[in-house]
Design a protein around this motif. Structure first.
Motif, PDB file in Angstrom:
ATOM      1  N   SER A  71      21.495   4.888  12.926  1.00 61.15           N
ATOM      2  CA  SER A  71      20.744   5.381  14.074  1.00 61.15           C
ATOM      3  C   SER A  71      20.550   6.895  14.010  1.00 61.15           C
ATOM      4  O   SER A  71      19.430   7.401  14.180  1.00 61.15           O
ATOM      5  N   LEU A  72      21.623   7.620  13.763  1.00 58.72           N
ATOM      6  CA  LEU A  72      21.528   9.083  13.704  1.00 58.72           C
ATOM      7  C   LEU A  72      20.694   9.541  12.507  1.00 58.72           C
ATOM      8  O   LEU A  72      19.932  10.506  12.607  1.00 58.72           O
ATOM      9  N   GLY A  73      20.820   8.845  11.388  1.00 62.29           N
ATOM     10  CA  GLY A  73      20.039   9.192  10.201  1.00 62.29           C
ATOM     11  C   GLY A  73      18.548   9.004  10.412  1.00 62.29           C
ATOM     12  O   GLY A  73      17.742   9.884  10.077  1.00 62.29           O
TER      13      GLY A  73
ATOM     14  N   THR B 283      16.981   8.804  13.303  1.00 63.45           N
ATOM     15  CA  THR B 283      16.539   9.730  14.349  1.00 63.45           C
ATOM     16  C   THR B 283      16.326  11.127  13.784  1.00 63.45           C
ATOM     17  O   THR B 283      15.295  11.760  14.038  1.00 63.45           O
ATOM     18  N   ALA B 284      17.283  11.628  13.016  1.00 61.82           N
ATOM     19  CA  ALA B 284      17.165  12.975  12.438  1.00 61.82           C
ATOM     20  C   ALA B 284      15.986  13.056  11.468  1.00 61.82           C
ATOM     21  O   ALA B 284      15.234  14.044  11.479  1.00 61.82           O
ATOM     22  N   ALA B 285      15.814  12.034  10.646  1.00 58.43           N
ATOM     23  CA  ALA B 285      14.701  12.038   9.695  1.00 58.43           C
ATOM     24  C   ALA B 285      13.358  12.120  10.420  1.00 58.43           C
ATOM     25  O   ALA B 285      12.473  12.883  10.018  1.00 58.43           O
ATOM     26  N   LEU B 286      13.212  11.358  11.496  1.00 61.49           N
ATOM     27  CA  LEU B 286      11.959  11.393  12.258  1.00 61.49           C
ATOM     28  C   LEU B 286      11.788  12.723  12.993  1.00 61.49           C
ATOM     29  O   LEU B 286      10.695  13.292  13.009  1.00 61.49           O
ATOM     30  N   LYS B 287      12.865  13.216  13.603  1.00 63.17           N
ATOM     31  CA  LYS B 287      12.788  14.491  14.329  1.00 63.17           C
ATOM     32  C   LYS B 287      12.289  15.620  13.437  1.00 63.17           C
ATOM     33  O   LYS B 287      11.439  16.414  13.841  1.00 63.17           O
TER      34      LYS B 287
ATOM     35  N   HIS C  58      19.700  11.612  22.110  1.00 62.71           N
ATOM     36  CA  HIS C  58      20.632  11.142  23.137  1.00 62.71           C
ATOM     37  C   HIS C  58      20.407   9.651  23.405  1.00 62.71           C
ATOM     38  O   HIS C  58      21.359   8.881  23.534  1.00 62.71           O
ATOM     39  N   THR C  59      19.130   9.280  23.485  1.00 64.81           N
ATOM     40  CA  THR C  59      18.804   7.888  23.793  1.00 64.81           C
ATOM     41  C   THR C  59      19.156   6.952  22.641  1.00 64.81           C
ATOM     42  O   THR C  59      19.717   5.875  22.861  1.00 64.81           O
ATOM     43  N   SER C  60      18.857   7.344  21.410  1.00 65.55           N
ATOM     44  CA  SER C  60      19.200   6.465  20.276  1.00 65.55           C
ATOM     45  C   SER C  60      20.714   6.307  20.171  1.00 65.55           C
ATOM     46  O   SER C  60      21.220   5.204  19.951  1.00 65.55           O
ATOM     47  N   PHE C  61      21.458   7.387  20.388  1.00 67.07           N
ATOM     48  CA  PHE C  61      22.922   7.353  20.353  1.00 67.07           C
ATOM     49  C   PHE C  61      23.457   6.417  21.441  1.00 67.07           C
ATOM     50  O   PHE C  61      24.329   5.584  21.186  1.00 67.07           O
TER      51      PHE C  61
ATOM     52  N   GLY D  31      18.191   2.775  18.304  1.00 68.18           N
ATOM     53  CA  GLY D  31      19.587   2.481  18.601  1.00 68.18           C
ATOM     54  C   GLY D  31      19.875   0.991  18.644  1.00 68.18           C
ATOM     55  O   GLY D  31      20.859   0.512  18.071  1.00 68.18           O
ATOM     56  N   ILE D  32      19.016   0.247  19.312  1.00 66.54           N
ATOM     57  CA  ILE D  32      19.207  -1.207  19.424  1.00 66.54           C
ATOM     58  C   ILE D  32      19.108  -1.861  18.048  1.00 66.54           C
ATOM     59  O   ILE D  32      19.954  -2.672  17.677  1.00 66.54           O
TER      60      ILE D  32
END
Length: 181
Positions: free
Chosen positions: A69-71, A73-77, A96-99, A148-149
């Motif tokens: 999830s964090l990976g 999210t960070a890649a997209l950000k 925050h939401t994905s976490f 996240g889901i």
């Protein structure tokens, strides 16, 4: 699920309300702070429940879910770099939401709706708080929730006991009861 897991989750939720209630922040800032606290509280609850259950396998599954999830999210950000409503960088998707939704889906899939329903409510509030604080747009929050889901859904297996799962197709909707031995 033993009573100690339920007690741990209730105590942590009470602590969140105490922290948010005693904050000096007002209005939108108070909502943002409550969302920040809930983000950490959800992950702490997931880890705490796995610890009280002595569920090492669940802890590994949660770790894998969070890493994915964090990976993602960070890649997209950092590849998209959309401007936030407040003018700053890296809006899409909401971390925050994905976490939060990683934690909520982990608890739902691993331990059932008894933990999943309040966790999903808390994660939804986190998403709302990010929009209310002008940190994200709704599409940032919805994408963060989906990441996240999906991350937890991929790595999490149900814990021992009876699990309730929603099933559906083009012409039916139902519930499936299962038990793992």
């Amino acid at each position: 699920m033993p009573i100690r897991s339920r007690l741990f989750a209730c105590a942590l939720l009470a602590l969140v309300f105490i922290i948010a209630g005693t904050s000096n922040a007002v209005g939108s800032d108070k909502i943002e702070q409550a969302g920040n606290v809930l983000t950490i509280a959800l992950a702490t609850t997931a880890v705490g429940v796995t610890a009280t259950e002595q569920d090492g396998e669940g802890l590994v599954q949660f770790g894998k879910s969070l890493a994915l999830s964090l990976g993602v999210t960070a890649a997209l950000k950092y590849s998209i770099n959309e401007e936030r409503p407040n003018g700053k960088d890296h809006s899409f998707p909401s971390g925050h939401t994905s976490f939060s939704f990683t934690s909520a889906e982990f608890m739902r899939k691993r331990y059932g709706w008894e933990f999943g329903l309040p966790a999903y409510a808390a994660a939804s509030f986190v998403g709302y708080s990010r929009v209310e604080a002008d940190k994200h747009y709704w599409h940032d929050v919805m994408t963060g929730a989906a990441i996240g889901i999906a991350s937890s859904y991929l790595f999490t297996k149900p814990y021992h006991g009876i699990n309730v799962t929603m099933v559906g197709g083009e012409k039916f909707v139902g519930m499936c009861l299962s038990r793992k031995w």
